[in-house]
Write a protein that holds these residues in place. Sequence first.
Motif, short mmCIF file in Angstrom:
data_model
loop_
_atom_site.label_atom_id
_atom_site.label_comp_id
_atom_site.label_asym_id
_atom_site.label_seq_id
_atom_site.Cartn_x
_atom_site.Cartn_y
_atom_site.Cartn_z
N MET A 45 0.86 -1.17 0.00
CA MET A 45 0.00 0.00 0.00
C MET A 45 0.91 1.24 0.00
N SER A 46 0.62 2.14 -0.91
CA SER A 46 1.44 3.35 -1.04
C SER A 46 1.11 4.34 0.08
N VAL A 47 1.97 5.30 0.25
CA VAL A 47 1.79 6.35 1.27
C VAL A 47 0.49 7.11 0.99
N LYS A 48 0.23 7.38 -0.28
CA LYS A 48 -1.00 8.10 -0.64
C LYS A 48 -2.24 7.30 -0.26
N GLU A 49 -2.23 6.00 -0.48
CA GLU A 49 -3.36 5.15 -0.12
C GLU A 49 -3.54 5.08 1.40
N LYS A 50 -2.41 4.99 2.14
CA LYS A 50 -2.47 4.97 3.61
C LYS A 50 -3.06 6.27 4.14
N LEU A 51 -2.61 7.39 3.58
CA LEU A 51 -3.12 8.69 4.00
C LEU A 51 -4.61 8.81 3.70
N SER A 52 -5.05 8.36 2.55
CA SER A 52 -6.47 8.38 2.20
C SER A 52 -7.28 7.51 3.17
N TYR A 53 -6.75 6.37 3.52
CA TYR A 53 -7.41 5.47 4.46
C TYR A 53 -7.53 6.12 5.84
N ILE A 54 -6.48 6.75 6.31
CA ILE A 54 -6.50 7.43 7.62
C ILE A 54 -7.51 8.57 7.60
N ILE A 55 -7.52 9.35 6.54
CA ILE A 55 -8.48 10.46 6.42
C ILE A 55 -9.91 9.92 6.42
N PHE A 56 -10.14 8.83 5.70
CA PHE A 56 -11.46 8.22 5.66
C PHE A 56 -11.90 7.77 7.06
N ILE A 57 -11.00 7.13 7.79
CA ILE A 57 -11.31 6.66 9.16
C ILE A 57 -11.61 7.85 10.07
N LEU A 58 -10.81 8.92 9.99
CA LEU A 58 -11.05 10.10 10.82
C LEU A 58 -12.39 10.76 10.48
N LEU A 59 -12.70 10.83 9.21
CA LEU A 59 -13.98 11.40 8.79
C LEU A 59 -15.14 10.54 9.29
N LEU A 60 -15.00 9.25 9.21
CA LEU A 60 -16.03 8.34 9.70
C LEU A 60 -16.22 8.49 11.21
N LEU A 61 -15.11 8.59 11.96
CA LEU A 61 -15.21 8.79 13.41
C LEU A 61 -15.88 10.12 13.75
N PHE A 62 -15.56 11.16 12.99
CA PHE A 62 -16.19 12.46 13.21
C PHE A 62 -17.69 12.38 12.95
N LEU A 63 -18.08 11.73 11.89
CA LEU A 63 -19.51 11.58 11.59
C LEU A 63 -20.23 10.77 12.67
N LEU A 64 -19.59 9.74 13.19
CA LEU A 64 -20.18 8.97 14.29
C LEU A 64 -20.33 9.83 15.54
N TYR A 65 -19.33 10.65 15.83
CA TYR A 65 -19.40 11.57 16.97
C TYR A 65 -20.58 12.53 16.78
N CYS A 66 -20.71 13.10 15.58
CA CYS A 66 -21.82 14.03 15.30
C CYS A 66 -23.17 13.36 15.48
N ALA A 67 -23.29 12.14 15.01
CA ALA A 67 -24.56 11.42 15.13
C ALA A 67 -24.87 11.12 16.59
N ALA A 68 -23.87 10.70 17.36
CA ALA A 68 -24.08 10.42 18.79
C ALA A 68 -24.44 11.70 19.53
N TRP A 69 -23.76 12.79 19.23
CA TRP A 69 -24.04 14.07 19.88
C TRP A 69 -25.48 14.52 19.58
N SER A 70 -25.85 14.47 18.32
CA SER A 70 -27.19 14.89 17.92
C SER A 70 -28.27 14.04 18.59
N ALA A 71 -28.06 12.74 18.65
CA ALA A 71 -29.04 11.85 19.29
C ALA A 71 -29.15 12.16 20.78
N TYR A 72 -28.02 12.34 21.46
CA TYR A 72 -28.04 12.63 22.90
C TYR A 72 -28.75 13.96 23.18
N ILE A 73 -28.38 15.00 22.45
CA ILE A 73 -28.98 16.32 22.68
C ILE A 73 -30.49 16.26 22.44
N SER A 74 -30.90 15.58 21.39
CA SER A 74 -32.33 15.46 21.10
C SER A 74 -33.06 14.69 22.20
#
Length: 169
Positions: free
Chosen positions: A1-30
């Motif tokens: 796996m190239s450095v570019k692919e690893k970086l894309s994978y890490i960014i994807f994971i971070l974005l997914l974690l952020f979206l999960l955080y947003c969904a959990a926050w929104s559900a709790y506040i509601s």
Amino acid sequence: MSVKEKLSYIIFILLLLFLLYCAAWSAYISLRYEPFRAGFPAGSHTVEENGIEYGVYQHGFPAWTGNLSIGPKQKVDRSRPEEVGVSLLIWPRGLHDYEVAAWFWELVPDENGTLRVAVRHVAMLDERMNLTDSVENTTETRKLYEENRDKIEKLYRLAQERWGILGTE
């Protein structure tokens, strides 16, 4: 796996974690704060009924906190200099717990002569209206608590009637 692919994978994971955080926050506040807003005008944080002002404030993203408030709309009577106003500030904790503060305040003039609320003491209470062992509960605060217990009891009763919380039984 190239450095570019690893970086894309890490960014994807971070974005997914952020979206999960947003969904959990929104559900709790509601789940946590929307039930308290029943009877409030759309977009309003406060409502007044029978001279009592109720408030529901939730902090914006990403904070998981907020508070409820109950206090008299009509401020203290300045013709009675001994009168102290009492309001409650209630912090929901988790899904079913609450931390409560009784605010003892009075009206004082600012530099322009306009009367403003000045909080003099804060008593930390539990859900059953008992003073806690908090450092804020000084001798003076305990005295104010005893002198204004009837006002605090009324506010607890109103919290129970409006929101189904803070029972004293």
